[in-house]
Design a protein around this motif. Structure first.
Motif, PDB file in Angstrom:
ATOM      1  N   ASP A 157      36.081  39.702  52.051  1.00 48.70           N
ATOM      2  CA  ASP A 157      35.476  38.437  51.623  1.00 48.70           C
ATOM      3  C   ASP A 157      35.835  37.374  52.649  1.00 48.70           C
ATOM      4  O   ASP A 157      37.010  37.215  53.015  1.00 48.70           O
ATOM      5  N   VAL A 158      34.842  36.634  53.123  1.00 53.58           N
ATOM      6  CA  VAL A 158      35.037  35.594  54.125  1.00 53.58           C
ATOM      7  C   VAL A 158      34.597  34.262  53.541  1.00 53.58           C
ATOM      8  O   VAL A 158      33.488  34.136  53.014  1.00 53.58           O
ATOM      9  N   ALA A 159      35.474  33.264  53.631  1.00 49.26           N
ATOM     10  CA  ALA A 159      35.168  31.902  53.191  1.00 49.26           C
ATOM     11  C   ALA A 159      35.350  30.982  54.397  1.00 49.26           C
ATOM     12  O   ALA A 159      36.466  30.536  54.687  1.00 49.26           O
ATOM     13  N   PRO A 160      34.257  30.704  55.127  1.00 43.84           N
ATOM     14  CA  PRO A 160      34.380  29.861  56.319  1.00 43.84           C
ATOM     15  C   PRO A 160      34.674  28.405  55.948  1.00 43.84           C
ATOM     16  O   PRO A 160      34.184  27.885  54.955  1.00 43.84           O
ATOM     17  N   GLY A 161      35.486  27.750  56.751  1.00 48.10           N
ATOM     18  CA  GLY A 161      35.826  26.351  56.557  1.00 48.10           C
ATOM     19  C   GLY A 161      35.578  25.583  57.837  1.00 48.10           C
ATOM     20  O   GLY A 161      35.140  26.133  58.848  1.00 48.10           O
ATOM     21  N   LEU A 162      35.880  24.281  57.812  1.00 49.81           N
ATOM     22  CA  LEU A 162      35.656  23.463  58.997  1.00 49.81           C
ATOM     23  C   LEU A 162      36.640  23.791  60.116  1.00 49.81           C
ATOM     24  O   LEU A 162      36.273  23.825  61.282  1.00 49.81           O
ATOM     25  N   ARG A 163      37.901  23.991  59.771  1.00 50.02           N
ATOM     26  CA  ARG A 163      38.923  24.233  60.791  1.00 50.02           C
ATOM     27  C   ARG A 163      39.523  25.639  60.713  1.00 50.02           C
ATOM     28  O   ARG A 163      40.167  26.085  61.638  1.00 50.02           O
ATOM     29  N   ALA A 164      39.337  26.301  59.605  1.00 51.25           N
ATOM     30  CA  ALA A 164      39.899  27.644  59.440  1.00 51.25           C
ATOM     31  C   ALA A 164      39.027  28.421  58.458  1.00 51.25           C
ATOM     32  O   ALA A 164      38.273  27.831  57.695  1.00 51.25           O
ATOM     33  N   SER A 165      39.154  29.699  58.516  1.00 53.25           N
ATOM     34  CA  SER A 165      38.412  30.569  57.593  1.00 53.25           C
ATOM     35  C   SER A 165      39.424  31.370  56.803  1.00 53.25           C
ATOM     36  O   SER A 165      40.463  31.790  57.315  1.00 53.25           O
ATOM     37  N   ASP A 166      39.112  31.596  55.519  1.00 56.10           N
ATOM     38  CA  ASP A 166      39.963  32.440  54.674  1.00 56.10           C
ATOM     39  C   ASP A 166      39.297  33.810  54.568  1.00 56.10           C
ATOM     40  O   ASP A 166      38.125  33.928  54.224  1.00 56.10           O
ATOM     41  N   LEU A 167      40.080  34.843  54.870  1.00 57.20           N
ATOM     42  CA  LEU A 167      39.593  36.201  54.780  1.00 57.20           C
ATOM     43  C   LEU A 167      40.479  36.968  53.815  1.00 57.20           C
ATOM     44  O   LEU A 167      41.697  36.880  53.865  1.00 57.20           O
ATOM     45  N   THR A 168      39.806  37.723  52.905  1.00 54.44           N
ATOM     46  CA  THR A 168      40.535  38.538  51.957  1.00 54.44           C
ATOM     47  C   THR A 168      40.022  39.960  52.042  1.00 54.44           C
ATOM     48  O   THR A 168      38.812  40.188  51.926  1.00 54.44           O
TER      49      THR A 168
END
Length: 172
Positions: A157-168
Motif C-alpha cells: 500500500d502506497v500513500a504519497p505525500g508532499l514531502r514523503a510517502s508512506d509504504l506498507t
C-alpha cells in the motif's frame, strides 16, 4: 541462381523441450525448391507437414512459397551440440530460450548481441559460419540448503505525500 535459405532454430527449454524451425527462402521465388535440414540429436518433428528421411527433414517449397515452419520435441539431455554444416544451400541461426528451470554453459563461438532486436536478455542467439559449433552443457540448478519460506500473498500500500510517502507491505 541456386535457391538459398536461412534456417532459424529456436530451442525452448522449459518443462517441455521444443524446437521451432523456420526455413526462409532468401533468393527470389518463382521456382520450386527442395532442401534437407538435419535434425538435432533427440529431435522429433511433431508436424505431419514435414517428412523425415535419414535423420533430416525434407523441405519442399512451391514456386511462390517463401517460408515453412515446423515444431519438434527435443529429448531432455545434459549436453546439446549445434553444428553448422559445410557445403549446404542454407545459413543457420540458433536461438536458445532457456527458462529459469535450466542453467546452460556454452562452448564454441560466442553469442551475438543485437540491441535492435529488443529480445529478452534470457534469449541467446548465434549466427554461425559453415563448420562452426556451439556446445551446451545444461543442468537444473540445485536447491539451496537451509530453511525455506513460502509467501501466499504480498500487498504493498502506497500513500504519497508532499514531502514523503508512506509504504506498507503485508506478507502472508
Amino acid at each position: 541462381l541456386q535457391p538459398f535459405f536461412h534456417v532459424v532454430r529456436t530451442l525452448s527449454l522449459g518443462l517441455r523441450w521444443t524446437v521451432t524451425t523456420t526455413v526462409v527462402r532468401v533468393t527470389q521465388p518463382g521456382v520450386a525448391a527442395t532442401l534437407s535440414v538435419p535434425l538435432l540429436r533427440g529431435e522429433s518433428p511433431t508436424s505431419d507437414a514435414v517428412r523425415v528421411e535419414n535423420g533430416a527433414v525434407r523441405v519442399q517449397l512451391g514456386p511462390q512459397q517463401t517460408t515453412i515452419e515446423w515444431e519438434s520435441v527435443l529429448e531432455a539431455t545434459d549436453r546439446l551440440a549445434l553444428h553448422a554444416p559445410n557445403d549446404v544451400s542454407f545459413a543457420e541461426r540458433w536461438r536458445l530460450d532457456a527458462s529459469v528451470l535450466w542453467h546452460g554453459e556454452t562452448t564454441g563461438i560466442p553469442p551475438i548481441h543485437d540491441e535492435r532486436a529488443g529480445r529478452s536478455a534470457r534469449i541467446r542467439e548465434w549466427r554461425p559460419w559453415p563448420g562452426e559449433k556451439v556446445g551446451l552443457a545444461i543442468a537444473r540448478p540445485s536447491g539451496v540448503a537451509g530453511a525455506t519460506l513460502t509467501l501466499d500473498r504480498a500487498q504493498l500500500d502506497v500513500a504519497p505525500g508532499l514531502r514523503a510517502s508512506d509504504l506498507t507491505l503485508q506478507l502472508d
